[in-house]
Structure formats: structure tokens, C-alpha cells
Design an enzyme around this catalytic site. Structure first.
Site, mmCIF file in Angstrom:
data_model
loop_
_atom_site.group_PDB
_atom_site.id
_atom_site.type_symbol
_atom_site.label_atom_id
_atom_site.label_comp_id
_atom_site.label_asym_id
_atom_site.label_seq_id
_atom_site.Cartn_x
_atom_site.Cartn_y
_atom_site.Cartn_z
ATOM 1 N N HIS A 423 -1.369 5.031 -1.132
ATOM 2 C CA HIS A 423 -2.276 5.517 -2.179
ATOM 3 C C HIS A 423 -3.182 6.651 -1.705
ATOM 4 O O HIS A 423 -4.403 6.587 -1.883
ATOM 5 C CB HIS A 423 -3.153 4.351 -2.677
ATOM 6 C CG HIS A 423 -2.378 3.160 -3.111
ATOM 7 N ND1 HIS A 423 -2.781 1.852 -2.898
ATOM 8 C CD2 HIS A 423 -1.184 3.069 -3.754
ATOM 9 C CE1 HIS A 423 -1.882 1.016 -3.387
ATOM 10 N NE2 HIS A 423 -0.904 1.724 -3.909
HETATM 11 C C1 LIG Z 1 6.648 3.874 -1.818
HETATM 12 C C2 LIG Z 1 5.480 3.893 -2.759
HETATM 13 C C3 LIG Z 1 5.123 2.723 -3.430
HETATM 14 C C4 LIG Z 1 4.029 2.737 -4.307
HETATM 15 N N1 LIG Z 1 3.769 1.624 -5.060
HETATM 16 C C5 LIG Z 1 2.832 1.697 -6.046
HETATM 17 C C6 LIG Z 1 2.650 0.626 -6.955
HETATM 18 O O1 LIG Z 1 3.307 -0.416 -6.897
HETATM 19 N N2 LIG Z 1 1.699 0.762 -7.915
HETATM 20 C C7 LIG Z 1 0.927 1.879 -8.013
HETATM 21 O O2 LIG Z 1 0.057 1.922 -8.881
HETATM 22 N N3 LIG Z 1 1.083 2.905 -7.162
HETATM 23 C C8 LIG Z 1 2.032 2.859 -6.210
HETATM 24 N N4 LIG Z 1 2.238 3.934 -5.399
HETATM 25 C C9 LIG Z 1 1.340 5.099 -5.512
HETATM 26 C C10 LIG Z 1 1.607 5.969 -6.737
HETATM 27 O O3 LIG Z 1 2.977 6.091 -6.998
HETATM 28 C C11 LIG Z 1 0.973 7.334 -6.480
HETATM 29 O O4 LIG Z 1 -0.405 7.173 -6.261
HETATM 30 C C12 LIG Z 1 1.151 8.276 -7.662
HETATM 31 O O5 LIG Z 1 2.508 8.497 -7.915
HETATM 32 C C13 LIG Z 1 0.464 9.603 -7.382
HETATM 33 O O6 LIG Z 1 0.603 10.401 -8.500
HETATM 34 P P1 LIG Z 1 0.375 11.969 -8.459
HETATM 35 O O7 LIG Z 1 0.747 12.462 -9.826
HETATM 36 O O8 LIG Z 1 -0.975 12.223 -7.933
HETATM 37 O O9 LIG Z 1 1.381 12.559 -7.365
HETATM 38 P P2 LIG Z 1 2.982 12.302 -6.985
HETATM 39 O O10 LIG Z 1 3.413 11.057 -7.620
HETATM 40 O O11 LIG Z 1 3.032 12.472 -5.546
HETATM 41 O O12 LIG Z 1 3.650 13.505 -7.731
HETATM 42 C C14 LIG Z 1 3.580 14.834 -7.292
HETATM 43 C C15 LIG Z 1 4.819 15.578 -7.787
HETATM 44 O O13 LIG Z 1 4.656 16.952 -7.511
HETATM 45 C C16 LIG Z 1 5.853 17.471 -6.966
HETATM 46 N N5 LIG Z 1 5.498 18.609 -6.118
HETATM 47 C C17 LIG Z 1 4.835 18.563 -4.931
HETATM 48 N N6 LIG Z 1 4.705 19.795 -4.445
HETATM 49 C C18 LIG Z 1 5.262 20.638 -5.337
HETATM 50 C C19 LIG Z 1 5.431 22.027 -5.377
HETATM 51 N N7 LIG Z 1 5.015 22.843 -4.376
HETATM 52 N N8 LIG Z 1 6.058 22.590 -6.457
HETATM 53 C C20 LIG Z 1 6.509 21.810 -7.469
HETATM 54 N N9 LIG Z 1 6.374 20.455 -7.471
HETATM 55 C C21 LIG Z 1 5.762 19.884 -6.414
HETATM 56 C C22 LIG Z 1 6.418 16.306 -6.164
HETATM 57 O O14 LIG Z 1 7.797 16.473 -5.891
HETATM 58 C C23 LIG Z 1 6.105 15.146 -7.090
HETATM 59 O O15 LIG Z 1 7.118 14.971 -8.058
HETATM 60 C C24 LIG Z 1 3.291 3.942 -4.493
HETATM 61 C C25 LIG Z 1 3.650 5.101 -3.817
HETATM 62 C C26 LIG Z 1 4.739 5.091 -2.966
HETATM 63 C C27 LIG Z 1 5.123 6.365 -2.269
#
Ligand SMILES: Cc1cc2nc3c(=O)[nH]c(=O)nc-3n(C[C@H](O)[C@H](O)[C@H](O)COP(=O)(O)OP(=O)(O)OC[C@H]3O[C@@H](n4cnc5c(N)ncnc54)[C@H](O)[C@@H]3O)c2cc1C
Length: 497
Positions: A423
Site C-alpha cells: 500500500h
Molecule cells: C499484490 C498486491 C495486492 C494488493 N492487495 C490489495 C487488497 O487486497 N485490497 C486493497 O484495497 N488494496 C490492495 N493492494 C493495493 C492497491 O491495489 C493499490 O493501492 C492501488 O491499486 C493503487 O492505485 P493507484 O491508482 O494509485 O495506482 P496503480 O494501481 O499502481 O495504478 C497505476 C497505473 O498507472 C500505470 N502507469 C504507471 N506509470 C505510467 C506511465 N509512465 N505511463 C502510463 N501509465 C503508467 C501503471 O501501469 C498502472 O496501471 C494491493 C496491491 C498489490 C500490488
């Protein structure tokens, strides 16, 4: 889909925050291009989602950025998993749909972001993600034993782990799983025929295009450019600050060391990195536990129960999660895995994300600085002892596999074995980097909307909170009401895209 020359809003990154943001703006009729570095695997029934991404019973690693943990762990390798695919980490995560505590969002002290402001957005996000609770019959023998043992140890059972005012409890976590399928953010927020939304996969953004202090578009790593009236970075906690830094926005000394011309000196970009540090204790199984699991037919998730616990250092709400994992071993045939990990949910240690060059193909240096603040170690050590009080009341479980130490020995073992709880947040925080309107201070038409803007991560798993950030920023950018009718059909699974 080919990259258009221009758009009104470009959203960079399709994690839960980016999908919720792009979907909500598009539902209200805004012209949006959503760029994702990984592939766009299409709607749920496209046939292109691999089994691992769809099967919610275990975590998947098939599309991963492969971040190096070397700066955090010089002497061992710990994967810093981040999905590089449509849906971001919601496409490979554990699907626990958790809110945290009132103290978390009120504690941000950002106008418009208090708990009461966000509750309607949590409700919308949970509807879109099809969040539901397991029935009693679906609870596995291992998790049933965890629930019983925690109650025997004095932890109250809750029917709603998402009660923001309940502070010590064990319960079965609500989940965004639909018929065994991980119901990711793309299914929840994009799987619809929005005429004004264009989703473009395999489009890694290198940097933001700036004219003076105004963002005017993005440059992709492969050299293509897209002009936009406004740019929203939703690339996640590691990549959003890296994109800003590659664009010359960040701490002047860091930019100078990376050979990047400083456009806007903003010391907070990449600072304040934190996650919930965790420590995993494994146990031997027992013949009866294994027999009961082996007799189960059908789908058996390894994660179900979560306990919110209070260490002796807790000053408000709760400061620990116990998140049991149990069932068939995900990587070893004919083996079982029984684990009772604990995580410090109020971390004080802070690390950094820093690029070493302007090269978009180079990964940023990630230093989590886990346990650099002794408080986090104190909480985790208490957590292990609290966990043991529960484990001692699980006759089905065998003995602890390690570290079996207490006091100084336990603290040493935690320092050696500390891991993360998936997280990360905080690297473009509201306050030092963006305002409560998500706009980067000192620049125009440039916003950040993902877990990186959390001043402090909540006492929660961060998937649904990330989507809430996306919905909130969409409402700010689109001037949409919380009960805007365009949201009603989110998550219905219509997919003409
Ligand atoms: C293995 C794992 C298990 C987890 N389990 C849980 C759970 O059970 N419950 C829960 O609530 N949370 C869980 N989490 C955490 C949760 O999934 C994340 O906190 C959440 O997905 C973060 O969201 P975000 O939109 O901030 O970023 P991310 O989900 O990281 O999304 C960012 C996106 O941006 C894209 N990106 C990055 N850089 C670029 C770029 N330069 N150009 C274009 N695109 C780009 C990436 O490819 C990605 O698709 C887990 C995370 C992981 C990794």
C-alpha cells in the site's frame, strides 16, 4: 487505438484512481484520453485477460513493473509489486475492500476531503466494484478458526469491518470479487460505451509537456506526443513523482544530480514515501485443518478475515492489521501455507522515490526506509505478541515456524524480515505538492490523482481509497455533484468499448 493529436483531459495511468477518474469524467460527457503503459486487455469478456488476473483466489504477477527493492533492502530481494496493465494493481491484487478509520481522512485536514465528504464516494466506489461480503458457508475452515480464536482472546467480532468508528474487531473482509473473478477497476469504471472516452494501452508517458508554467500535454516514452487542455497523473505512488521529476518538477538538488533541467523546484515530489510495514509469521498446519481444507470443493480464497488491533502505543482508532493467509500453497505443489502476518497501520517512517536520469525506461530508485522510525518497530513487536495470543487459541494450527523469539530477539527478527503490505502512498502529497484541488502548486493545468496524493495512507488496504481519490478529483475537475446521475450505472458490466 491510435493516439489522437489532442484531447481535453489526458489521464496518465489506469489504476483504480485513473479508471474511476476517467470513467466518471467520461460518463459526464467530458472528452478524455486514458493512457496506460501496459496493455489494454479490453472488456471482461474480451478473452484477453489471463486466468491469473481473473482468478481472485490468489495474487497474480503476470504483468508487473519489476521495480527493484535494492535501495530499501541491500541484502535481500523483496518484490515491490505494481501491475502494468489496464486496471493497474486492482487487476492483480487481493480484493479486500476496506475503508479504514474516520481519523484517517479527517487527519488529512484538507478541505473537502474529510470523512463525511468522502463517505458518499466510498459508497459509489463500492457499488461500482460490486463489493460484497462472503456468506458464512463461504468462510474457509482456517478463517473460521481465526474468527473464533480472536474472540476467545477478547477481540470483538464485527459484521462490518468498514465501520469507520469501530476500533478493535475481527471480521470477514468485504471484497470486490464477482463469481470468483477479481472485479478490477477497469471492469468497474470503464466497461461501458462512453463516446468521449478513448483508452490507449502500451502508451508509457515519459514526461509532461510544459509551456512556461502550464501543462499542455504529455510526451510518451516512444517519442509520440499528445496535446491536452489539462493533464492528470494517476500513474501510482512510484511513477507519478517519477514523471514529475523527469519533467523538471521536483527537488532542485535531485534534478541536478539526475541531469534534468529544473523547471519548478518542488522539494516534496518523491518525498514522504510510506507503506504499512508488515511482518509475516508462518505456522505448521495440523492434520485436522488440512483435512477440512482438502474436503472443501470449489473456490477457496486464501485471504478472508482481518483483525483491527490496538498496540500499547495506539493513541486513536487502531494501529495494527492482522491479515491471516491460509490454504494450498500458491507456489509449491501438495503443500499448505498458514500465515498470520501483522502490519503497522500508522507508520511514521518515511522514504523517497527518485529518478536517476531523464530516461523514461529507467526505473526510479525506491527507498522505503522501513522502520527508520522506531515507533513502527514498537507497534509491530506488540502486534506479533497480540497475534500469538490469538494463535494460541487455534488448536487446529501447528507450531510457529519462526522467529519464536520475544523482546530483543523478536525486534531483531522483525528488522531482518520486515516486508510491505502493498500500500505505498504519499509521494505527491496534498499539502507540499498538490492542493486540495489536486493541482500541482505553482503550475497550471497539471493535477495528480492517485495514492501518491495521500498525506498519510489510511489504516486500510488502498484499492477502494484510490478509486475514491479518482472520483473526488473527477468531481472537482468536472464540477460534478456527489450524487450525479451519470454514476448510477457504474459497474454494470455493459461493455461496448
Ligand atoms: C499484490 C498486491 C495486492 C494488493 N492487495 C490489495 C487488497 O487486497 N485490497 C486493497 O484495497 N488494496 C490492495 N493492494 C493495493 C492497491 O491495489 C493499490 O493501492 C492501488 O491499486 C493503487 O492505485 P493507484 O491508482 O494509485 O495506482 P496503480 O494501481 O499502481 O495504478 C497505476 C497505473 O498507472 C500505470 N502507469 C504507471 N506509470 C505510467 C506511465 N509512465 N505511463 C502510463 N501509465 C503508467 C501503471 O501501469 C498502472 O496501471 C494491493 C496491491 C498489490 C500490488
Amino acid at each position: 487505438m491510435t493516439l489522437p493529436a489532442e484531447t481535453d483531459t489526458v489521464v496518465v495511468g489506469s489504476g483504480p484512481a485513473g479508471c474511476a477518474l476517467a470513467g466518471r469524467l467520461a460518463a459526464a460527457g467530458a472528452d478524455v484520453v486514458l493512457l496506460e503503459a501496459g496493455p489494454d486487455l479490453g472488456p471482461r469478456d474480451s478473452g484477453r485477460w489471463d486466468a491469473g488476473l481473473l482468478d481472485a483466489s490468489a495474487l497474480s504477477t503476470s504483468y508487473d513493473w519489476g521495480y527493484s527493492s535494492e535501495a530499501t533492502y541491500p541484502d535481500r530481494v523483496v518484490a515491490f509489486e505494481r501491475a502494468r496493465v489496464l486496471g493497474g494493481c486492482s487487476s492483480h491484487n487481493g480484493c479486500a475492500a476496506i475503508r479504514g478509520a474516520r481519523a484517517d481522512y479527517d487527519g488529512w485536514r484538507q478541505p473537502g476531503w474529510a470523512t463525511e465528504d468522502l463517505v458518499p464516494l466510498f459508497e459509489q466506489a463500492e457499488r461500482a466494484f460490486r463489493v460484497h461480503r462472503y456468506t458464512a458457508e463461504e468462510v474457509t475452515p482456517f478463517h473460521a478458526a481465526c474468527l473464533e480464536a480472536a474472540q476467545a482472546a477478547g477481540i470483538p467480532l464485527t459484521a462490518d469491518l468498514n465501520d469507520l468508528d469501530e476500533h478493535e474487531a475481527i471480521g470477514i473482509a468485504p471484497v470486490n470479487i464477482d463469481g470468483g473473478v477479481r472485479f478490477n477497476a477497469a471492469f468497474a469504471f470503464l466497461d461501458r460505451d462512453y463516446a468521449s472516452l478513448r483508452v490507449i494501452g502500451d502508451a508509457a508517458v515519459g514526461r509532461v509537456l510544459l509551456e512556461g508554467s502550464r501543462a499542455v500535454g504529455v510526451a510518451l516514452a516512444d517519442g509520440r506526443e499528445l496535446r491536452a487542455a489539462r493533464v492528470v497523473l494517476a500513474a501510482g505512488t512510484y511513477e507519478s513523482p517519477a514523471i514529475l521529476q523527469r519533467s523538471g518538477i521536483g527537488p532542485a538538488d535531485l534534478l541536478a544530480a539526475a541531469g534534468i533541467a529544473c523547471v519548478h523546484d518542488r522539494p516534496g515530489v518523491g518525498a514522504n514515501l510510506h507503506d504499512h510495514p508488515a511482518f509475516v509469521v508462518g505456522f505448521a498446519g495440523g492434520p485436522e485443518l488440512e483435512r477440512r481444507h482438502a474436503e472443501r470443493t470449489g473456490w477457496t480464497p486464501e485471504e478472508q478475515s482481518i483483525a483491527k488491533l490496538r498496540s500499547s502505543h495506539c493513541t486513536e482508532a487502531f494501529d495494527l492489521h492482522l491479515y491471516p493467509l491460509g490454504g494450498p500453497h500458491p507456489r509449491r505443489r501438495d503443500a499448505w501455507r498458514w500465515e498470520l502476518p501483522v502490519a503497522c497501520m500508522t507508520p511514521r517512517s518515511r522514504g523517497t522515490v527518485a529518478v536517476a536520469s531523464a530516461d523514461p525506461a529507467a526505473r526510479p530508485r525506491i527507498d522505503h526506509a522501513y522502520l527508520s522510525d522506531e515507533h513502527d518497530l514498537d507497534v509491530l513487536a506488540d502486534g506479533v505478541e497480540l497475534m500469538r495470543e490469538i494463535a494460541a487459541r487455534m488448536p487446529l494450527l501447528g507450531e510457529e515456524l519462526g522467529p519464536r523469539a520475544s523482546g530483543a530477539g523478536l525486534r531483531k527478527a522483525i528488522r531482518r524480515g520486515v516486508v510491505h503490505y502493498y500500500h505505498p502512498g504519499g509521494t505527491c502529497a496534498m499539502g507540499p505538492v498538490v492542493g486540495a484541488d489536486a493541482a500541482v502548486h505553482g503550475l497550471e493545468a497539471l493535477y495528480v490523482a492517485d495514492c501518491s496524493i495521500m498525506p498519510a495512507i489510511p489504516r486500510a488496504n488502498t484499492n477502494v481509497p484510490a478509486a475514491v481519490i479518482g472520483l473526488k478529483v473527477a468531481s472537482l475537475l468536472g464540477r460534478l455533484d456527489a450524487d450525479d446521475a451519470s454514476l448510477a450505472a457504474f459497474g454494470e458490466g455493459h461493455h461496448a468499448r
